[in-house]
Design an enzyme around this catalytic site. Structure first.
Site, short mmCIF file in Angstrom:
data_model
loop_
_atom_site.label_atom_id
_atom_site.label_comp_id
_atom_site.label_asym_id
_atom_site.label_seq_id
_atom_site.Cartn_x
_atom_site.Cartn_y
_atom_site.Cartn_z
N SER A 24 17.17 96.11 12.62
CA SER A 24 15.76 95.79 12.33
C SER A 24 15.50 95.43 11.11
CB SER A 24 15.12 97.27 12.59
OG SER A 24 13.77 97.19 12.20
N LYS A 77 8.97 103.98 23.12
CA LYS A 77 7.65 104.05 22.80
C LYS A 77 6.66 104.84 24.09
CE LYS A 77 7.67 99.22 20.98
NZ LYS A 77 7.12 98.01 21.20
N ASP A 113 0.96 96.53 18.52
CA ASP A 113 1.55 95.45 19.10
C ASP A 113 0.36 94.62 19.49
OD1 ASP A 113 4.19 96.05 19.24
OD2 ASP A 113 4.33 97.29 20.83
N GLY A 136 4.76 87.86 32.37
CA GLY A 136 5.29 89.07 32.08
C GLY A 136 4.43 90.22 32.39
N ALA A 137 4.91 91.49 32.49
CA ALA A 137 4.17 92.50 33.01
C ALA A 137 5.03 93.85 32.48
CB ALA A 137 3.82 92.78 34.56
N GLY A 138 5.73 93.71 31.56
CA GLY A 138 6.56 94.83 30.85
C GLY A 138 5.79 95.42 29.67
N GLY A 139 6.37 96.05 28.97
CA GLY A 139 5.94 96.84 27.84
C GLY A 139 5.03 95.94 26.85
N LEU A 222 6.37 85.34 22.58
CA LEU A 222 6.49 86.73 21.89
C LEU A 222 8.11 87.00 21.44
CD1 LEU A 222 3.88 89.21 23.50
CD2 LEU A 222 3.54 87.44 21.99
N TYR A 224 11.03 86.12 19.42
CA TYR A 224 11.09 85.59 18.02
C TYR A 224 12.59 85.33 17.68
CZ TYR A 224 11.78 90.48 16.40
OH TYR A 224 12.32 91.68 16.22
N GLY A 245 7.08 83.51 17.68
CA GLY A 245 6.95 85.04 17.89
C GLY A 245 6.99 85.73 16.91
P1 ATR Z 1 9.31 94.40 26.97
O1 ATR Z 1 9.27 95.92 26.38
O2 ATR Z 1 10.17 93.52 25.88
O3 ATR Z 1 8.26 93.77 27.37
P2 ATR Z 1 10.42 95.14 29.75
O4 ATR Z 1 9.30 96.01 29.75
O5 ATR Z 1 11.75 95.29 30.17
O6 ATR Z 1 10.47 94.62 28.09
O7 ATR Z 1 9.60 93.71 30.43
C1 ATR Z 1 10.37 92.37 30.27
C2 ATR Z 1 9.68 91.45 31.31
O8 ATR Z 1 10.38 90.20 31.23
C3 ATR Z 1 9.44 91.88 32.53
O9 ATR Z 1 7.95 91.29 33.00
C4 ATR Z 1 10.40 91.03 33.44
O10 ATR Z 1 10.07 90.74 34.89
P3 ATR Z 1 10.32 91.78 35.84
O11 ATR Z 1 9.24 92.73 36.11
O12 ATR Z 1 10.51 91.05 37.16
O13 ATR Z 1 11.37 92.45 35.82
C5 ATR Z 1 10.60 89.73 32.69
N1 ATR Z 1 11.79 89.25 32.64
C6 ATR Z 1 12.99 89.63 32.39
N2 ATR Z 1 13.96 88.99 32.74
C7 ATR Z 1 13.28 88.10 33.76
C8 ATR Z 1 13.66 86.79 34.26
N3 ATR Z 1 15.22 86.35 34.22
N4 ATR Z 1 12.97 86.08 34.96
C9 ATR Z 1 11.60 86.17 34.73
N5 ATR Z 1 11.08 87.41 34.34
C10 ATR Z 1 11.90 88.06 33.55
#
Ligand code: ATR
Length: 281
Positions: A24, A77, A113, A136-139, A222, A224, A245
């Protein structure tokens, strides 16, 4: 609040907790910021590896030792939320805390964030009414989505797993679409990548085809590491403006610094510290 107003017995240790945490850059960045603002005799910042199973014990230690602040990273988190005394409305909507501040023994959770995404965009465009695509739809995407909608952007969330995009879009009143090899983005003025695609060691990948970009777009990745992702290279080659990023990382850290100290963050010094650390690693 300035240095003179900080009570002498206030807890002034801050740390980043996560697993892994060894690489980090937060300790270097925060300590540099303490130095340039004259706070380094009152504040110090370090890192602690905390395994998921030890998070409760770590929070107990924060209370016992009177630690002033925490930066919270993967995998804590979300798990940290129920262990705190208070969580800001924004962090509870996002469902994740990346910052904890100890106010007289009360632990309050926040999410900076969102500032990390919104501040760099706001410095370049007025988001109200703009068509914005979020990949994306993750964290990270959750923080970006709530921020973008609260700025008045017309948001569409693209994700490989469409169900997650639909769920997030419902929560923040946006549109949802599938992210795939034929995704087109030409109708969006701003595009933010919050997927992990393109991150080292898979830096030859990009979340969308290189041909989707056009001049006049503003593209924020995002990711980096590396600094210049394949996606940003392609966008730039097409004449789009780009945001690296590192701006997200810097602005979320700057906001944390301000929460911990009450002093405006020295963003330019933090940026040059980040860049010189990066060059030396
Ligand atoms: P973070 O906390 O960094 O956002 P995360 O919550 O694991 O990490 O989310 C990762 C994101 O990257 C998700 O939107 C994931 O898509 P899925 O919901 O379909 O898994 C996306 N992602 C990761 N690898 C991918 C890939 N090879 N192609 C497209 N989207 C990807």
């Amino acid at each position: 609040m300035n240095v003179a107003e900080i009570p002498g017995d206030a807890p002034l240790i801050c740390l980043v907790i996560g697993d892994p945490v060894a690489h980090s850059l937060s300790p270097l960045l925060h300590n540099r910021a303490y130095q340039v603002t004259g706070l380094s005799s009152r504040y110090t910042y370090t890192a602690a590896r905390v395994r998921a199973s030890d998070l409760g014990a770590a929070i107990h230690a924060v209370r016992t030792l009177g630690v002033r602040g925490l930066s919270v990273t993967v995998p804590h988190k979300c798990a940290i939320v129920p262990l705190l005394d208070e969580v800001s409305e924004l962090a509870s909507r996002i469902g994740a805390v990346n910052t904890v501040v100890n106010e007289n023994g009360k632990l309050r959770g926040e999410n900076t964030d969102m500032s990390g995404v919104i501040v760099p965009l706001r410095q370049r465009v007025e988001l109200r009414g703009l068509r914005v695509a979020l990949l994306g739809a993750g964290g990270a995407a959750r923080a970006a989505a709530f921020g973008l909608v609260s700025e008045g952007a017309k948001l569409t969330i693209f994700n490989r797993t469409i169900e997650s995009a639909v769920k997030l879009a419902k929560e923040c009143q946006a549109e949802a679409a599938e992210l795939g090899s034929n995704t087109q983005l030409n109708q969006f003025q701003v595009v933010v990548n919050a997927t992990s695609v393109g991150m080292t060691p898979d830096s030859s990948h990009a979340p969308v085809a290189d041909s989707v970009w056009s001049s006049g777009q503003l593209v924020f990745d995002l990711v980096y590491t590396p600094r210049e992702t394949r996606m940003l290279r392609a966008a730039q080659a097409a004449g789009a403006s780009v945001i690296y990023g590192e701006e997200m990382f810097l602005h979320q850290a700057a906001k944390q610094f301000e929460i911990f100290t009450g002093v405006p963050a020295p963003i330019d010094e933090m940026r040059s510290c980040f860049n010189s650390c990066r060059r030396s690693t």
